[in-house]
Structure formats: structure tokens, C-alpha cells
Enzyme design. Structure first.
Site, mmCIF file in Angstrom:
data_model
loop_
_atom_site.group_PDB
_atom_site.id
_atom_site.type_symbol
_atom_site.label_atom_id
_atom_site.label_comp_id
_atom_site.label_asym_id
_atom_site.label_seq_id
_atom_site.Cartn_x
_atom_site.Cartn_y
_atom_site.Cartn_z
ATOM 1 N N ASP A 173 -14.222 0.444 -1.217
ATOM 2 C CA ASP A 173 -13.894 -1.042 -2.001
ATOM 3 C C ASP A 173 -14.907 -1.995 -0.912
ATOM 4 O OD1 ASP A 173 -12.609 -1.207 0.738
ATOM 5 O OD2 ASP A 173 -11.331 -2.737 0.066
ATOM 6 N N THR B 235 -4.897 -9.209 15.652
ATOM 7 C CA THR B 235 -5.246 -8.061 14.936
ATOM 8 C C THR B 235 -5.419 -8.144 13.418
ATOM 9 O OG1 THR B 235 -4.729 -6.709 16.595
ATOM 10 C CG2 THR B 235 -5.671 -5.514 14.718
ATOM 11 N N ARG C 292 0.787 -1.206 0.192
ATOM 12 C CA ARG C 292 -0.082 -0.071 -0.136
ATOM 13 C C ARG C 292 0.894 1.375 0.069
ATOM 14 N NH1 ARG C 292 -5.618 0.665 3.431
ATOM 15 N NH2 ARG C 292 -5.667 -1.459 2.356
ATOM 16 N N SER D 204 -8.634 0.671 -0.411
ATOM 17 C CA SER D 204 -9.538 0.643 0.531
ATOM 18 C C SER D 204 -10.001 2.156 0.805
ATOM 19 C CB SER D 204 -9.352 -0.023 1.691
ATOM 20 O OG SER D 204 -10.450 -0.306 2.467
ATOM 21 N N ASP E 115 -17.407 1.505 3.096
ATOM 22 C CA ASP E 115 -15.909 2.179 2.739
ATOM 23 C C ASP E 115 -15.700 1.985 0.764
ATOM 24 O OD1 ASP E 115 -15.220 -0.348 2.730
ATOM 25 O OD2 ASP E 115 -13.276 0.070 3.441
ATOM 26 N N GLU F 1 -14.161 -7.194 13.446
ATOM 27 C CA GLU F 1 -12.959 -6.269 14.251
ATOM 28 C C GLU F 1 -13.790 -4.963 14.348
ATOM 29 O OE1 GLU F 1 -9.532 -6.126 11.909
ATOM 30 O OE2 GLU F 1 -10.566 -5.244 10.129
#
Length: 588
Positions: free
Chosen positions: A300, A376, A39, A141, A298, A400
């Protein structure tokens, strides 16, 4: 001969200006390929997302897959993309996806390339559905508009975990010279190895999520109105189709945000997690059309935010933990009352990540199913869910706190499309009982115990300061001693997933995997509070997550909130020390 005129011109200009600083930024270090893939901003140089770095990444990934799968040329890979584009460097998700497809096809590997934009969850869905070796989604994203990303799924339909990231990274290093015809993506259009899964997935996915539709008759009749926003991303069409699949009337779409726009013109950050700022236009449309519930994806469409109009006329935006509590309660209740699943309750599981609310643990304890926490990130929940499913277990739900929900076993990753329509069915069902989502949330807490959460972060651009802050916590009262208290709050347990220490285990060793490269310490307090401090893998942030879990029957919510506020203030003052460490607070 220059392959990409635009990035070439950018670099040429910097050379002409003798701008060493900028050139160092562009070419100083290669983007790091981690478990989340890549990213970075789109632009010139090896530190950015561009034609060359996509070709190099895909060449490495292709070689790594060849090494791992003897049947790669039989099974193939799937590639999807969102609507991001960066005119000044010529980069776009679609262009990157086509270059990646060309790389695989040049090596005789079949590619299932979506012909149009799709939600991220369609890629893991396709990997599983067609039994492919891997999947790639080109998306950033909810990142700022100049960014893009390259997200990778393994044959099990979940995001990759270590050691695959290291193996792929190594293979990228070894395959940097572009292969012949690497740039000529027109070659794929005439290749027999190119397939388009778009029509098939648009049929099969919506068939599969209908297994989670339990109240079709209520859906047909409900007067409840919904507003949906896709925040200039890919979600609009797919949420409309999902509502149709559940026999719900289509939601009102926010007109200014329903069509994909890589400039995200109406929002500062295209991230529904940021709360009310992103939802301003949704609130206005809901007031105009008399809708009580807002569903926001969001860009995506793998995450979902939900807001509901309260009796007072105010809007409540649910936190990820609150929606997790509602969906967990709903999905379990539907399984219990309607499921044709013959498995015993002891074979039923729910998962959430270690920084998310423990509300599912409380529900599981009382109802008799299993709850597990993972590290996570959905890569851990997806991989664990697959392991459990392979053992014949039913994984009903995973979530999450960062508004990610996995409500449907056909996608082993977070999915904002199925989550949106399942939330709409839950709201429609509750409306027939004259209950709002907020009222039902209170009922869940009344039955299983209040779980109050508070999370935030500090921004810190200096890795040395971050390291020092965590070192200080590990040597708080002399060498190798953790804090025994935080202000007036007594610490009763410590788990450090950077070093692998856990004071609650008989051998003092943590059960969850540890990672020396990231910081993460969880403190348990004598008052029933839990707080985790961790560094972010993708941003210059030190995040914290806190929760106060009360046993059922303790209904003084205001008192609990006050207690948690005081705990958080103590955490900031004594453990973060923002003044001393020059940390920048999260700004609303």
C-alpha cells in the site's frame, strides 16, 4: 434472499457438514475495531472482512461521526482502496470501499471516493487538503494475501487514537442491522454526493512534496540509477510520478512486480521488512541495468525499504533505524541550508517511536532542535505532529523502525512515496560528493555517536504464557520487584508502560500514556544499552528491540556489536526463557 452468494455458499456448506468448529471460528466473535481499525482475513462470518461486516462497521462509524460533527453533511469523508481481492468470498478492497461509500451517501454525507487504487498516504493527505471530517483506507498493507483491513483517519489527518476506537466500536454494536439499500452500491454512481478526488490529489500531492525538493539541478544531471519495486501493490505509478516531480529519471521498475496482483505471486510475504527474500528480483534487475540503489515499497506504499550495492559487490539492506538516521540527517541539513522557513531552531521538532533508534535524539542534542519520542505506531506521531504544528512548530521528520517515514508535513502518517523520492535525491546529492549512502551513514554515526540496534521476536499462540512471562518480569526477585540485572548486565532503569511505572521519574510515574491491554517494558542498562519487550497488537508475537548508544568518538563498531549481541543473548536466555515457555523463534 442472499446478498452475497459466495459467502452464503461457504456457510451453507459448513452447516451441511455439521462443522461446528469452523462455524465457531466464523461466527464466534466479531472482529475487534481498534485504533488501527479492522484487520482480518476476507471470508464469511462476523470474524472476517466481508460485505456485511464492512456495512456494519461503516454504519457504526457514520453514526459516530454524526455525533461528533454537526457539519458532517457539509464536509464529508474520503475513501480509498488498494488492489486486494479474494475471489472465493467475492471480497475486494474496491467492493468494500464502494459499500462504505454507499452507507455514507444513504445518510446524505458527501463522499470523496477515489476511482482507482491509491497509496494509503493519499487518504490522510485528502482529509487535510479538503478539510474533511474523516478518511477510510481499505487495505491490509503488507499482510498475507487473504487479509484485508479498514483504516480510519480523524479530521486532523492522523489515524484515530483512543477514545475514538471505543466510541466507534460501541456504535458498530448498535448498528448491526443493514440499512435499507445497504447492499446496492450502484446507487452511488448517480448520486450528486459522490466526488472523485483522484485527478485533484494526483496534481496537488506531487506539487506539495516538491517543497522537499532542494537539488533539482543535481537530480537532472545524476548518473545514479535506481530500481523500484512495488511488490505487486499500488506504488508503481506514484513513485514514477514522484521522480518526475523531482526531475529525476524514472527508476527501473521490476517488471514481474510492478502491476497490482492480489495473489502476490513472486513473494512468500509481501513485506519488504522481511529483507532479502522480497528483494530477489530487484537485485537481479539492478545487476542487469547497473543500478546501485533499490527502493522497495510495501503493497500500500506507506513504507519503504532501501538497499545499496557495496564496493564488495554485496547488497546492504538498510534497517528502518539506519534509513531513519540518514533521512533525519538529510532533512535537517536541507532545512538548515536551504529552507525559507524563518522559524528559529528552537521551534523545530523531530519525532520517533519509543522502540525506534534514539539517533534523532543525539542529532537534536548536538544541533539544538527538539526531539520527542511517542508510543509505538504512527497514530501517535501523526497526532503529536499535528498538535505541535498547531502551536506554530515545524515538524520536519518522524520515523519508526518498521520502515515507516513521514518526510513531508502534508501527510501526517507514514508515506513510502515521498520517502522514496527524497531518498533518491539524497543519494544523488551524495554521489556528487563521491559518497554512498553507507559511507554517509557511517559519517552520521561518527559525528553523533554510534547507535547499533537489533530487533527480533518470538511467536507464542498462548496468551496465558505471554501474561505469565511478563508477570514473571514484574515479580522477578519477589513480589513487585523488577530484575536488577540480566546475566552480567546491570539494569539501571525500568519503564513499564502497561502499569505506568518509570524508575527514572521523580514520582516513579511514566510520562507516556499507559495501556493495560498490551504488554510493554523497557530496560535501561548501565552499559548504555536499552531493550524493550512488547506484545504485538496485530500478530501472535512477543517482540524485542535493543540498542546500544555510544557517545561520539567511540568508533570500535565491532566491539559495540559484540556487546549488543551478548546483551541480546542474555535478554533471550533470562527474560524470554524460550525453552521453558515453548516460544518459537523468528525463522529467517
Amino acid at each position: 434472499y442472499q446478498q452475497n452468494q459466495k459467502t452464503y455458499a461457504i456457510v451453507k456448506q459448513l452447516l451441511a457438514e455439521g462443522n461446528a468448529g469452523e462455524l465457531q471460528k466464523y461466527f464466534g466473535s466479531r472482529m475487534e475495531f481498534g485504533t488501527a481499525g479492522l484487520r482480518a482475513a476476507m471470508g464469511a462470518g462476523i470474524s472476517h472482512m466481508n460485505d456485511l461486516t464492512i456495512i456494519q462497521t461503516t454504519q457504526g462509524f457514520c453514526r459516530y461521526l454524526e455525533k461528533n460533527f454537526s457539519d458532517l453533511k457539509k464536509r464529508g469523508v474520503v475513501i480509498g482502496f488498494d488492489a486486494r481481492a479474494h475471489p472465493s468470498s467475492g471480497g475486494s478492497s474496491k467492493r468494500f470501499a464502494r459499500l462504505a461509500a454507499n452507507t455514507f451517501i444513504s445518510q446524505g454525507v458527501p463522499v470523496y471516493l477515489f476511482s482507482d487504487i491509491i497509496p494509503t498516504p493519499f487518504v490522510p493527505y485528502t482529509v487535510t487538503h479538503l478539510k474533511l471530517c474523516a478518511g477510510i483506507m481499505v487495505t491490509a498493507s503488507h499482510n498475507p494475501k487473504q487479509d484485508n483491513g479498514y483504516k480510519v483517519y480523524w479530521e486532523n489527518g492522523a489515524q484515530i487514537i483512543s477514545p475514538h476506537d471505543k466510541g466507534i466500536s460501541q456504535a458498530i454494536e448498535e448498528n448491526q442491522e443493514p440499512w435499507p439499500q445497504a447492499w446496492d452500491d450502484k446507487l452511488i454512481d448517480s448520486s450528486p454526493l459522490l466526488h472523485d478526488p483522484y485527478a485533484m490529489v494526483n496534481k496537488e500531492y506531487f506539487k506539495d512534496i516538491q517543497k522537499q525538493c532542494f537539488y533539482r539541478n543535481i537530480n537532472k544531471e545524476t548518473n545514479l540509477k535506481f530500481v523500484h519495486t512495488s511488490v505487486h501493490g499500488v506504488g508503481h505509478k506514484f513513485v514514477q510520478l514522484a521522480f518526475k516531480a523531482f526531475d529525476l529519471s524514472p527508476p527501473f521498475a521490476v517488471p514481474e512486480q510492478k502491476d497490482p496482483d492480489p495473489d502476490f505471486p513472486t513473494v512468500k510475504y509481501p513485506n519488504p521488512e522481511e529483507g532479502k527474500g522480497v528483494l530477489t528480483l530487484s537485485f537481479a534487475l539492478a545487476e542487469k541495468d547497473g543500478a546501485r540503489i533499490i527502493l522497495a515499497n510495501d503493497p500500500d506504499a506507506d513504507r519503504l525499504a532501501v538497499a545499496e550495492k557495496q564496493e564488495s559487490g554485496e547488497w546492504k539492506v538498510f534497517s528502518g533505524n539506519e534509513l531513519g538516521a540518514l533521512l533525519g540527517w538529510w532533512i535537517f541539513t536541507c532545512w538548515k541550508n536551504n529552507s525559507r522557513d524563518t522559524r528559529a531552531i528552537k521551534d523545530v521538532y523531530m519525532l520517533s517511536s519509543t522502540v525506534s533508534s534514539k539517533i534523532l535524539r543525539a542529532i537534536a542534542l548536538k544541533e539544538g532542535f527538539h526531539f520527542e519520542e511517542t508510543l509505538t505506531g504512527f497514530k501517535w506521531m501523526g497526532n503529536r505532529a499535528k498538535q505541535l504544528m498547531d502551536q506554530g512548530k515545524a515538524v520536519l521528520f518522524a520515523f519508526e523502525e518498521a520502515i515507516g517515514y513521514m518526510c513531508c508535513p502534508a501527510v501526517l502518517d507514514k508515506d513510502g512515496v515521498s520517502a522514496a523520492v527524497i531518498t533518491a535525491e539524497m543519494a544523488s546529492f551524495l554521489a556528487t560528493r563521491n559518497l554512498s549512502l553507507s559511507q554517509q551513514l557511517k559519517a552520521v554515526y561518527d559525528e553523533y555517536g554510534f547507535h547499533i540496534t537489533k530487533a527480533s521476536y518470538f511467536i507464542c499462540h498462548d496468551p496465558k504464557v505471554i501474561q505469565q512471562l511478563f508477570d514473571n518480569l514484574r515479580n522477578f526477585d519477589g513480589k513487585n520487584t523488577y530484575p536488577k540485572s540480566c546475566g552480567r548486565f546491570k539494569v539501571s532503569g525500568i519503564r513499564d508502560l502497561t502499569t505506568g511505572y518509570d524508575s527514572s521519574q521523580p514520582d516513579q510515574k511514566a510520562i507516556l500514556p499507559t495501556s493495560k491491554s498490551s504488554q510493554m517494558i523497557t530496560f535501561t542498562f548501565a552499559n548504555g544499552g536499552v531493550a524493550t519487550m512488547r506484545t504485538s497488537g496485530t500478530e501472535p508475537k512477543i517482540k524485542y528491540y535493543s540498542e546500544l548508544c555510544a557517545p561520539p568518538g567511540n568508533s570500535d563498531v565491532e566491539q559495540l556489536k559484540k556487546e549488543l549481541d551478548e546483551l541480546v543473548n542474555a535478554l533471550e536466555k533470562h527474560f524470554f526463557q524460550p525453552e521453558k515457555n515453548k516460544l518459537q523463534r523468528k525463522t529467517e
